[in-house]
Scaffold this motif. Structure first.
Motif, PDB file in Angstrom:
ATOM      1  N   UNK A  33      31.361 -31.602  -7.796  1.00  0.00           N
ATOM      2  CA  UNK A  33      32.028 -30.956  -8.925  1.00  0.00           C
ATOM      3  C   UNK A  33      32.070 -29.445  -8.729  1.00  0.00           C
ATOM      4  N   UNK A  35      32.310 -26.158 -11.448  1.00  0.00           N
ATOM      5  CA  UNK A  35      32.341 -25.677 -12.825  1.00  0.00           C
ATOM      6  C   UNK A  35      32.510 -24.160 -12.810  1.00  0.00           C
ATOM      7  N   UNK A  96      26.577 -40.968 -10.087  1.00  0.00           N
ATOM      8  CA  UNK A  96      26.463 -41.582 -11.419  1.00  0.00           C
ATOM      9  C   UNK A  96      26.382 -43.092 -11.390  1.00  0.00           C
ATOM     10  N   UNK A 101      20.867 -38.118 -11.746  1.00  0.00           N
ATOM     11  CA  UNK A 101      21.211 -36.904 -12.456  1.00  0.00           C
ATOM     12  C   UNK A 101      22.193 -36.076 -11.650  1.00  0.00           C
TER      13      UNK A 101
ATOM     14  N   UNK B  31      23.159 -41.756 -20.056  1.00  0.00           N
ATOM     15  CA  UNK B  31      22.688 -40.856 -19.012  1.00  0.00           C
ATOM     16  C   UNK B  31      22.615 -39.403 -19.465  1.00  0.00           C
ATOM     17  N   UNK B  33      21.286 -35.769 -20.116  1.00  0.00           N
ATOM     18  CA  UNK B  33      20.397 -34.919 -19.333  1.00  0.00           C
ATOM     19  C   UNK B  33      20.227 -33.575 -20.023  1.00  0.00           C
ATOM     20  N   UNK B  35      19.128 -29.460 -19.183  1.00  0.00           N
ATOM     21  CA  UNK B  35      19.045 -28.464 -18.124  1.00  0.00           C
ATOM     22  C   UNK B  35      18.555 -27.141 -18.703  1.00  0.00           C
ATOM     23  N   UNK B  43      20.788 -23.531 -12.542  1.00  0.00           N
ATOM     24  CA  UNK B  43      20.631 -24.648 -13.483  1.00  0.00           C
ATOM     25  C   UNK B  43      19.609 -25.625 -12.930  1.00  0.00           C
ATOM     26  N   UNK B  45      17.366 -29.129 -13.498  1.00  0.00           N
ATOM     27  CA  UNK B  45      17.249 -30.374 -14.248  1.00  0.00           C
ATOM     28  C   UNK B  45      15.885 -30.440 -14.933  1.00  0.00           C
ATOM     29  N   UNK B  48      16.242 -36.465 -17.365  1.00  0.00           N
ATOM     30  CA  UNK B  48      17.276 -37.494 -17.409  1.00  0.00           C
ATOM     31  C   UNK B  48      16.771 -38.497 -18.432  1.00  0.00           C
ATOM     32  N   UNK B  86      20.955 -26.457 -21.821  1.00  0.00           N
ATOM     33  CA  UNK B  86      22.157 -27.266 -21.997  1.00  0.00           C
ATOM     34  C   UNK B  86      21.792 -28.744 -21.988  1.00  0.00           C
ATOM     35  N   UNK B  96      32.431 -40.079 -13.601  1.00  0.00           N
ATOM     36  CA  UNK B  96      31.912 -38.935 -12.888  1.00  0.00           C
ATOM     37  C   UNK B  96      32.154 -37.636 -13.639  1.00  0.00           C
ATOM     38  N   UNK B  97      32.738 -37.695 -14.807  1.00  0.00           N
ATOM     39  CA  UNK B  97      33.103 -36.491 -15.532  1.00  0.00           C
ATOM     40  C   UNK B  97      32.069 -36.222 -16.617  1.00  0.00           C
ATOM     41  N   UNK B  98      31.299 -35.146 -16.436  1.00  0.00           N
ATOM     42  CA  UNK B  98      30.243 -34.786 -17.369  1.00  0.00           C
ATOM     43  C   UNK B  98      30.755 -33.776 -18.385  1.00  0.00           C
ATOM     44  N   UNK B 100      29.382 -30.880 -21.088  1.00  0.00           N
ATOM     45  CA  UNK B 100      28.206 -30.078 -21.386  1.00  0.00           C
ATOM     46  C   UNK B 100      28.250 -29.571 -22.819  1.00  0.00           C
ATOM     47  N   UNK B 101      27.070 -29.439 -23.393  1.00  0.00           N
ATOM     48  CA  UNK B 101      26.961 -28.843 -24.709  1.00  0.00           C
ATOM     49  C   UNK B 101      27.210 -27.347 -24.655  1.00  0.00           C
ATOM     50  N   UNK B 102      27.215 -26.749 -25.830  1.00  0.00           N
ATOM     51  CA  UNK B 102      27.495 -25.316 -25.958  1.00  0.00           C
ATOM     52  C   UNK B 102      26.300 -24.453 -25.597  1.00  0.00           C
TER      53      UNK B 102
END
Lengths: 113, 110
Positions: A33, A35, A96, A101, B31, B33, B35, B43, B45, B48, B86, B96-98, B100-102
């Motif tokens: 990915x 970002x 995934x 993770x 799933x 997570x 961070x 970032x 981890x 999880x 986050x 596969x597309x995550x 994220x929170x603010x």
């Protein structure tokens, strides 16, 4: 050690020039990915790739391009069409399908002047 | 699409204090997570945690998937805990597309 390597960490470019950010992973992850993060903001998805030779646009793909010729590598090109390219760019990888993770590289700071 | 909200957006603590960070999802996610982004942008981890509770030292996390939220607890905070926290999850299971929170920006004062 396994991980994700981004280079360069800091990059300065003149407006109108294309730049390519490198991302390499040795975690044997299928997905990779890119970002973008602007100061004080969250992460926005540019592109992602599930397998070699395949990739999908994220939420802000305009002005960017990617390639995925090898499982380990997912370079990002910031083209001159990107109107506001100055930002922090983060590469990540994951698998995934096995519930793993998502892991991030250390990021690349791009400044366009 | 799924919306992710984190609260509080900003938090200032005195060293040694405890805190709770919250992550709310507008729809069911898998799933999930957590961070930590340090002041240099890295970032890391933390957890999880698709459901249940996990602990790692001074940090612990709980996800209640049926109620679409997750909590991150920080006990006996230290200055090195400063940064942005986050939460994130795949938009749909197996994708596969995550998203994220603010983020919650935490500053711990010595």
């Amino acid at each position: 050690d396994g991980g994700i390597t981004q280079s360069p960490k800091y990059l300065f470019r003149k407006e109108g020039q294309n730049v390519t950010l490198s991302c390499e992973q040795n975690l044997n992850h299928d997905a990779m990915y890119w970002y973008r993060q602007d100061p004080g903001q969250g992460l926005r998805l540019i592109y992602y790739s599930q397998i070699v030779n395949d990739f999908q646009k994220g939420d802000i793909a305009e002005g960017y391009s990617v390639s995925r010729e090898k499982k380990e590598s997912f370079p990002l090109t910031v083209t001159s069409a990107q109107k506001n390219p100055t930002a922090f760019y983060l590469c990540a990888s994951s698998t995934p399908a096995r519930g793993d993770t998502i892991y991030f590289g250390e990021g690349s700071w791009l400044t366009v002047v | 699409g799924i919306q992710v909200e984190q609260s509080p957006p900003d938090l200032i603590l005195q060293e040694g204090a405890n805190s709770t960070l919250r992550c709310n999802f507008s729809d069911s996610v898998n799933n999930l997570q957590w961070f930590h982004q340090n002041p240099w942008g890295q970032l890391i981890n933390l957890f999880y945690i698709p459901s249940g509770t996990k602990q790692n030292g001074r940090l612990s996390a709980t996800t209640v998937a049926t109620e679409r939220y997750s909590l991150l607890y920080i006990s006996s905070s230290q200055t090195t805990d400063s940064g942005v926290y986050f939460c994130a999850a795949p938009i749909t299971s197996g994708t596969y597309k995550y998203i994220f929170g603010t983020g919650t920006r935490l500053k711990v004062l010595a």
